[in-house]
Design an enzyme around this catalytic site. Sequence first.
Site, PDB file in Angstrom:
ATOM      1  N   ASP A 128     -23.547  -0.222   3.458  1.00 19.89           N
ATOM      2  CA  ASP A 128     -24.242  -0.850   4.253  1.00 19.89           C
ATOM      3  C   ASP A 128     -25.334  -1.897   3.788  1.00 19.89           C
ATOM      4  O   ASP A 128     -25.263  -1.517   2.274  1.00 19.89           O
ATOM      5  CB  ASP A 128     -25.164   0.305   5.207  1.00 19.89           C
ATOM      6  CG  ASP A 128     -25.605  -0.138   6.840  1.00 19.89           C
ATOM      7  OD1 ASP A 128     -25.410  -1.454   6.759  1.00 19.89           O
ATOM      8  OD2 ASP A 128     -26.150   0.669   7.459  1.00 19.89           O
ATOM      9  N   ASP A 129     -25.957  -2.458   4.402  1.00 17.62           N
ATOM     10  CA  ASP A 129     -26.943  -3.390   3.678  1.00 17.62           C
ATOM     11  C   ASP A 129     -28.184  -2.497   3.400  1.00 17.62           C
ATOM     12  O   ASP A 129     -28.818  -2.780   2.334  1.00 17.62           O
ATOM     13  CB  ASP A 129     -27.266  -4.682   4.695  1.00 17.62           C
ATOM     14  CG  ASP A 129     -27.520  -4.361   6.202  1.00 17.62           C
ATOM     15  OD1 ASP A 129     -27.628  -3.256   6.310  1.00 17.62           O
ATOM     16  OD2 ASP A 129     -28.172  -5.278   6.580  1.00 17.62           O
ATOM     17  N   ASP A 144     -32.985   2.293   6.507  1.00 16.68           N
ATOM     18  CA  ASP A 144     -34.615   2.526   6.716  1.00 16.68           C
ATOM     19  C   ASP A 144     -34.754   3.843   7.090  1.00 16.68           C
ATOM     20  O   ASP A 144     -35.366   4.874   6.098  1.00 16.68           O
ATOM     21  CB  ASP A 144     -34.823   1.458   7.962  1.00 16.68           C
ATOM     22  CG  ASP A 144     -36.272   1.179   8.155  1.00 16.68           C
ATOM     23  OD1 ASP A 144     -37.023   2.172   8.010  1.00 16.68           O
ATOM     24  OD2 ASP A 144     -36.568   0.034   8.617  1.00 16.68           O
TER      25      ASP A 144
HETATM   26  O1  LIG Z   1     -31.772   3.589   8.633  1.00 17.06           O
HETATM   27  P1  LIG Z   1     -31.912   2.913   9.965  1.00 17.06           P
HETATM   28  O2  LIG Z   1     -33.403   2.944  10.852  1.00 17.06           O
HETATM   29  O3  LIG Z   1     -30.717   3.502  11.217  1.00 17.06           O
HETATM   30  O4  LIG Z   1     -31.901   1.312   9.746  1.00 17.06           O
HETATM   31  C1  LIG Z   1     -30.930   0.836   8.899  1.00 17.06           C
HETATM   32  C2  LIG Z   1     -29.843  -0.099   9.840  1.00 17.06           C
HETATM   33  O5  LIG Z   1     -30.336  -0.945  10.737  1.00 17.06           O
HETATM   34  C3  LIG Z   1     -29.682  -2.074  10.469  1.00 17.06           C
HETATM   35  O6  LIG Z   1     -28.615  -2.191  11.298  1.00 17.06           O
HETATM   36  P2  LIG Z   1     -28.658  -2.588  12.825  1.00 17.06           P
HETATM   37  O7  LIG Z   1     -28.638  -1.320  13.624  1.00 17.06           O
HETATM   38  O8  LIG Z   1     -29.885  -3.153  13.178  1.00 17.06           O
HETATM   39  O9  LIG Z   1     -27.517  -3.279  13.422  1.00 17.06           O
HETATM   40  P3  LIG Z   1     -26.932  -4.541  12.494  1.00 17.06           P
HETATM   41  O10 LIG Z   1     -26.353  -4.164  11.247  1.00 17.06           O
HETATM   42  O11 LIG Z   1     -25.729  -4.858  13.425  1.00 17.06           O
HETATM   43  O12 LIG Z   1     -27.862  -5.691  12.380  1.00 17.06           O
HETATM   44  C4  LIG Z   1     -29.357  -1.891   9.043  1.00 17.06           C
HETATM   45  O13 LIG Z   1     -28.163  -3.000   8.857  1.00 17.06           O
HETATM   46  C5  LIG Z   1     -28.778  -0.493   8.889  1.00 17.06           C
HETATM   47  O14 LIG Z   1     -27.610  -0.548   9.343  1.00 17.06           O
HETATM   48  N1  LIG Z   2     -33.097  -6.967   9.031  1.00 18.30           N
HETATM   49  C1  LIG Z   2     -33.645  -5.612   9.000  1.00 18.30           C
HETATM   50  N2  LIG Z   2     -33.132  -4.820   9.827  1.00 18.30           N
HETATM   51  C2  LIG Z   2     -33.565  -3.432   9.692  1.00 18.30           C
HETATM   52  N3  LIG Z   2     -33.193  -2.420  10.566  1.00 18.30           N
HETATM   53  C3  LIG Z   2     -34.053  -1.304  10.128  1.00 18.30           C
HETATM   54  N4  LIG Z   2     -34.879  -1.947   9.237  1.00 18.30           N
HETATM   55  C4  LIG Z   2     -34.564  -3.026   8.963  1.00 18.30           C
HETATM   56  C5  LIG Z   2     -35.121  -4.292   8.062  1.00 18.30           C
HETATM   57  O1  LIG Z   2     -35.993  -4.047   7.303  1.00 18.30           O
HETATM   58  N5  LIG Z   2     -34.639  -5.201   8.309  1.00 18.30           N
HETATM   59 MG   LIG Z   3     -26.627  -2.322  10.340  1.00 19.20          MG
END
Ligand SMILES: O=P(O)(O)OC[C@H]1O[C@H](OP(=O)(O)OP(=O)(O)O)[C@H](O)[C@@H]1O
Ligand SMILES: Nc1nc2[nH]cnc2c(=O)[nH]1
Ligand SMILES: [Mg+2]
Length: 161
Positions: A91-92, A95
């Site tokens: 994952d990127d 949080d």
């Molecule tokens: O630890 P957490 O509080 O769960 O946050 C982290 C997740 O939030 C973002 O994804 P998001 O759900 O925004 O979706 P995306 O990857 O499709 O942008 C990010 O890419 C992680 O997967």
């Molecule tokens: N882009 C982005 N998405 C998130 N989702 C939860 N935390 C983050 C953050 O710091 N940046």
């Molecule tokens: Mg995500």
Amino acid sequence: MAVNYATVTWDQLHRDARLLAEELVANMPIKGIVAVTRGGLIPAAIIARELNCRLVESISVVTYDEEERGEPRIIKSPEAAGDGEGFLVIDDLVDSGVTARVVRERLPKAYFACLYAKPAGKSLTDRFVVEVPQETWVLFPWDTAPLFVPPLASKPIENNS
Ligand SMILES: O=P(O)(O)OC[C@H]1O[C@H](OP(=O)(O)OP(=O)(O)O)[C@H](O)[C@@H]1O
Ligand SMILES: Nc1nc2[nH]cnc2c(=O)[nH]1
Ligand SMILES: [Mg+2]
């Protein structure tokens, strides 16, 4: 709580993904990679290239309903990854750790790695590259666009007389 922003450029993201790949080479061989969509897709592609891995699965976890954080739901299951044994999950960012927890429950034997981690969720990862303060919002290159900023000297000078 005050929110700071940390902007990650394409170059930084590529460098951090390669740094992660260098550490993950020690886990080779792997059966495949599972990208956590959508943020994990580009990091997973870079790492798959470095590890010469051609089996790339995905898992999609939705944690928001409209603007509110709802009950996390897996809307795409990583069928090719079984219970995760031999697979690397990418994952990127972690949080709060909500997404990582759901992914780990679905893939208990996988190795979970990400580029960036905040304190609340970092213990849910097996490996991350850069720690980011909890109150910092990471702006990924796909979240941003270059914007024209006028020169300082072109701003109208306030006249208090
Ligand atoms: O630890 P957490 O509080 O769960 O946050 C982290 C997740 O939030 C973002 O994804 P998001 O759900 O925004 O979706 P995306 O990857 O499709 O942008 C990010 O890419 C992680 O997967
Ligand atoms: N882009 C982005 N998405 C998130 N989702 C939860 N935390 C983050 C953050 O710091 N940046
Ligand atoms: Mg995500």
